[in-house]
Design an enzyme around this catalytic site. Structure first.
Site, PDB file in Angstrom:
ATOM      1  N   HIS A 653       0.820  -1.213   0.000  1.00 48.46           N
ATOM      2  CA  HIS A 653       0.000   0.000   0.000  1.00 48.46           C
ATOM      3  C   HIS A 653       0.854   1.264   0.000  1.00 48.46           C
ATOM      4  O   HIS A 653       0.362   2.351  -0.316  1.00 48.46           O
ATOM      5  CB  HIS A 653      -1.003  -0.006   1.166  1.00 48.46           C
ATOM      6  CG  HIS A 653      -0.422   0.345   2.500  1.00 48.46           C
ATOM      7  ND1 HIS A 653      -0.094  -0.604   3.450  1.00 48.46           N
ATOM      8  CD2 HIS A 653      -0.137   1.544   3.062  1.00 48.46           C
ATOM      9  CE1 HIS A 653       0.360   0.000   4.533  1.00 48.46           C
ATOM     10  NE2 HIS A 653       0.348   1.305   4.326  1.00 48.46           N
ATOM     11  N   ASP A 707      -0.436  -7.532   1.341  1.00 47.70           N
ATOM     12  CA  ASP A 707       0.131  -6.179   1.435  1.00 47.70           C
ATOM     13  C   ASP A 707       1.646  -6.261   1.636  1.00 47.70           C
ATOM     14  O   ASP A 707       2.171  -6.038   2.734  1.00 47.70           O
ATOM     15  CB  ASP A 707      -0.530  -5.429   2.589  1.00 47.70           C
ATOM     16  CG  ASP A 707      -0.143  -3.951   2.622  1.00 47.70           C
ATOM     17  OD1 ASP A 707       0.426  -3.474   1.621  1.00 47.70           O
ATOM     18  OD2 ASP A 707      -0.409  -3.294   3.647  1.00 47.70           O
TER      19      ASP A 707
END
Length: 851
Positions: A653, A707
């Site tokens: 992210h 992630d």
């Protein structure tokens, strides 16, 4: 003057010839042993042979007893100091080659010899003495050698330790020439045997006299261009002017030491408040590697100091460099004690947070307005000394508050309440070992209401009323958590009426104290919980069958042979599997091909961690794999972890485009490795641009699943004390619930707050996956892991994303357990942090980076 190279030479003595005064039994007349009637010639011969053998054995035993056993000698060196009261110090006494030094030294050694020869316990074993130095006072520093029978060592030690009384007796009862020296304040003891090793190849000695407005330097031989030599004894005699003390400040300290070596069995520095190595004046013994941000500064009690370096024959290490200066005894930094009359304030031990000087007494008198009490809070307290520990007697270094003594090392805040408007605080250090000291805050409190609008704990600490019964031991003595009614939505009610955070449930740790939080978790009694959450009977564990289905019931069994590979077993490079859990880099060769110990130059800070940190500030170099990722437009945005000279791991992210910001492009970023304080790159940090960024192809920006991202540096980075990789776990590595781990970063110190300037650290605990999923509304996937805090209000936050969740292993190395991913706010209670589980991506990381 080096006692090894001048004066009497201290070299091992060869064994003496046998003592001719020992009388041996004469051989017996064999004829007298013959009986009138003998069984025959053979019997007589046998009898003679047997008797001769017995006689020889008895003779040998007698020889051993009278010669070897009684005459076995131990070479003992005793060091000492004494004050000469009828002489005046001359500058020429500082030079051991001057005629004045030699003349006075000769006179001292002659009188020492006279004193020794008049003592029955010492006279027959005395070999000789040498004078090491003189200092103002006039103080003589000497060394004496004795050749002591093994059975007499204790009596000689006792006599030497009683030298002060022996000297007083000699000077009171014996007649001396009119020009004889008068001795006083004699202290003597056996020298540290490590200074007398016969294996030393070199003995090196230096002398330095500090002056005002001048800073000198001492360095280990060869520093900084070469490692210090092996098997070497180096001594530095340091002096200051009269009325001053010596200040020794290390800026480099890197010596060989074993892991967790508290006794310094390899190379070490030993510092003395003296000019001779006398143990009753030893200030500190140090080894290992210290960060420059961890102050190692020492002050003597008067104007001399001895620094000794001892090296063995192993390893090559850079060594030490220290700065030498002098400080006035009555200078601003040396003053302590005094009258305090304000309603509140702070004071510390001398030189805090560095080492306080020995032989120091400070007295503070505190007076607050009439009718008030005084609260003293020691925020840091380090008065440890060998032989004292946390003894209540406090016979060595101590702080005394109105007749109550405190000593040792205290964790957390120590509060003392004086139920009066006046208090006396005394700090006292003896002649030997020093420590970091203390920091104390005092304030006037209302005797009727010591904690207005707050909760008064039994230990006299005041806390916010909102912290009562919140599941956290805010008082430190559990006062705020007793007899509680728990909030059922946030807390688990223990049977003993304590409240605990729900995410501590079923993590394998008895947080309640009565095991309430671990009841009804997973399997029933007599069953074993598999890693895949299945339950099997305990008796099926280690039975050679894969009863769990993932093979976890056959892990950590007593057998060490290879076994059938499963998803839970560790696979060696030769494709054989072993049952041991987390065998990689634990210091033991578990695989036949030793592949579990390959590539293990990782996950370890080279520095010893200081006991004193500011809040949760990390020590420089404590987490050398931590990276600060800067956007060229925004400064620090995310963290990352070093896994090799060219590769970093961060969160996916962090590298997602956002409006005009092209975070997915390598040119947007700069990576700072070895950084400790933002905007202070200094000599330790390295800046690198990026060659490419590889986010995980299945990253989900809505759920934060997968992630994780990889970053390749534009050029490799050299490893150093402040830049090193973290260890990568095998796919089968287990990070169990309840295990303590570390989060680090420069993120916001509170929700919505500003980013930290200094690298922060916090210890958290891995949370049971099922419990965490319930707390987080079923948003947790198998590729995520949860970690919560041991103390309230600590968590990862904005700006920490992408940074490491560092897990310590049994072998002392840190493994990358997770990557900071997401959470519900920051440091909210019962809202743990969520991390990307690195073990799920080992194959992908290996494929892309080769690590």
């Amino acid at each position: 003057m080096d006692y090894m190279d001048s004066g009497m030479r201290y070299t091992p003595k060869p064994d003496k010839d046998w003592d001719t005064s020992v009388q041996f039994l004469p051989a017996s007349d064999n004829k007298q042993l013959e009986k009138k009637k003998v069984p025959g010639r053979v019997g007589a011969v046998v009898g003679v042979v047997v008797f001769a053998a017995v006689l020889a054995l008895m003779t040998g035993l007698l020889v051993w007893h009278f010669h070897f056993r009684q005459d076995r000698r131990d070479r003992k060196i005793y060091s000492g100091i004494m004050r000469i009261t009828n002489q005046v110090f001359e500058d020429k006494y500082e030079n051991s080659n001057s005629s004045e030094f030699k003349a006075l030294a000769k006179q001292v050694t002659e009188q020492l010899k006279t004193i020794y020869l008049r003592q029955p316990q010492l006279s027959k074993y005395y070999v000789g003495s040498t004078i090491r130095a003189f200092s103002e006072g006039i103080i003589a520093y000497y060394m004496s050698e004795f050749n002591v029978p093994m059975g007499q060592v204790l009596s000689v030690n006792k006599a030497i330790e009683n030298m002060n009384n022996l000297v007083k007796k000699d000077q009171r009862t014996m007649k001396h020439p009119g020009n004889a020296l008068v001795f006083d304040e004699v202290v003597s003891s056996a020298m540290d045997g490590r200074f007398l090793k016969s294996s030393f190849n070199r003995h090196v000695q230096f002398a330095q006299h500090a002056k005002d407005n001048r800073i000198g330097t001492i360095e280990s031989p060869g520093f900084p261009n070469a490692p210090y030599p092996p098997n070497t004894l180096v001594q530095w005699e340091l002096r200051a002017d009269l009325g001053h003390v010596v200040k020794l400040d290390f800026d480099t300290f890197n010596l060989e030491a074993e892991e967790a070596d508290k006794t310094c069995k390899k190379d070490f520095i030993k510092i003395y408040d003296s000019l001779v190595a006398i143990e009753s004046r030893a200030m500190e013994e140090i080894c290992g590697h210290y960060s420059p941000s961890d102050p190692l500064t020492f002050l003597s009690s008067h104007n001399v100091m001895l620094v000794t370096l001892v090296t063995n024959d192993e390893g090559e290490y850079p060594g030490i460099r220290a700065h030498v200066s002098q400080v006035r005894k009555d200078g601003p930094g040396m003053k302590c004690g005094g009258a305090l009359s304000a309603a509140g304030g702070t004071f510390t031990s001398p030189n805090f947070p560095n080492y306080y000087p020995p032989n120091t007494v400070c007295v503070w008198t505190i007076t607050v307005p009439s009718g008030k009490w005084i609260s003293l809070t020691f925020t840091q307290f380090f008065l440890n000394e060998p032989g004292q520990g946390n003894s209540k007697k406090c016979n060595k270094d101590y702080v005394e508050v109105n007749s109550k003594k405190l000593c040792g090392e205290k964790t957390g805040h120590v509060v003392e309440t004086v139920k009066n408007n006046q208090a006396t605080v005394t700090f006292s250090s003896d002649h030997s070992y020093v420590d970091r000291g203390f920091n104390v805050t005092y304030k006037a409190i209302n005797s009727l209401d010591p904690c207005p609008k707050q909760l008064l704990c039994e230990n006299q600490i005041c806390i916010n009323l909102n912290l009562k019964c919140d599941g956290w031991n805010d008082c430190g003595d559990m006062t705020d958590e007793r007899n509680c009614v728990c909030n059922a939505t946030q807390h688990l009610a223990c049977k003993n009426r304590l409240c605990k955070p729900k995410f501590w449930q079923c993590d394998g740790v008895d947080d309640c104290g009565d095991n309430t939080d671990e009841l009804g978790c997973g399997c029933t009694a007599g069953e074993f919980l598999c890693q895949n959450d299945n339950c099997v009977l305990e008796k099926k564990k280690c039975d050679g069958r894969n009863d769990c289905g993932d093979g976890s019931d056959e892990l950590d069994c007593s057998r060490s042979t290879s076994m059938t590979c499963t998803d839970a077993t560790y696979k060696c490079k030769n494709n054989l599997c072993i049952s041991k859990v987390n065998p990689e880099c634990d210091g033991q060769d578990d695989c036949e091909d030793k592949s579990d110990e390959a590539n293990c130059d990782c996950g370890r800070s080279l520095f010893k961690t200081s006991r004193i940190v500011g809040g949760q500030d990390a020590v420089a170099g404590e987490f050398p794999w931590q990276v600060s990722l800067h956007s060229k437009d925004h400064g620090h945005l995310c963290g990352a972890s070093i896994i090799s000279e060219r590769w970093l791991v961060t969160a996916a992210h962090c590298v997602q485009d956002n409006g005009k910001s092209r975070f997915s492009q390598p040119g947007t970023w700069e990576a700072y490795l070895g950084l400790h304080v933002q905007r202070q790159t200094g000599k330790t940090a390295e800046r690198r641009t990026l060659k490419r960024i590889i986010p995980h192809p299945y990253y989900n920006e809505y759920t934060y699943d997968n992630d994780i991202a990889l970053m390749e540096l534009s050029s490799s980075v050299p490893y150093s004390d402040h830049i090193r990789p973290i260890c990568m776990p095998a796919a089968q590595h287990v990070f169990p619930p309840g295990h303590s781990v570390w989060i680090t970063g420069w993120g916001a110190t509170r929700e919505g707050g500003l980013a930290a300037t200094v690298l922060q650290k916090a210890q958290v605990r891995i949370i049971n996956q099922t419990v965490c999923n319930n707390l987080m509304a079923n948003q947790i996937t198998s590729r995520m892991m949860c970690a919560g805090v041991l103390l309230g209000g600590i968590d990862a936050c904005q700006g920490d994303s992408g940074g490491p969740l560092s897990s310590p292993s049994k072998g002392g190395r840190m493994f990358l357990a997770g990557v900071v991913s997401w959470g519900d706010g920051c440091a909210r209670k019962n809202k743990p942090g969520i991390y990307t589980r690195v073990t799920k991506y080992r194959g992908w990381i290996k494929e892309k980076t080769g690590v």
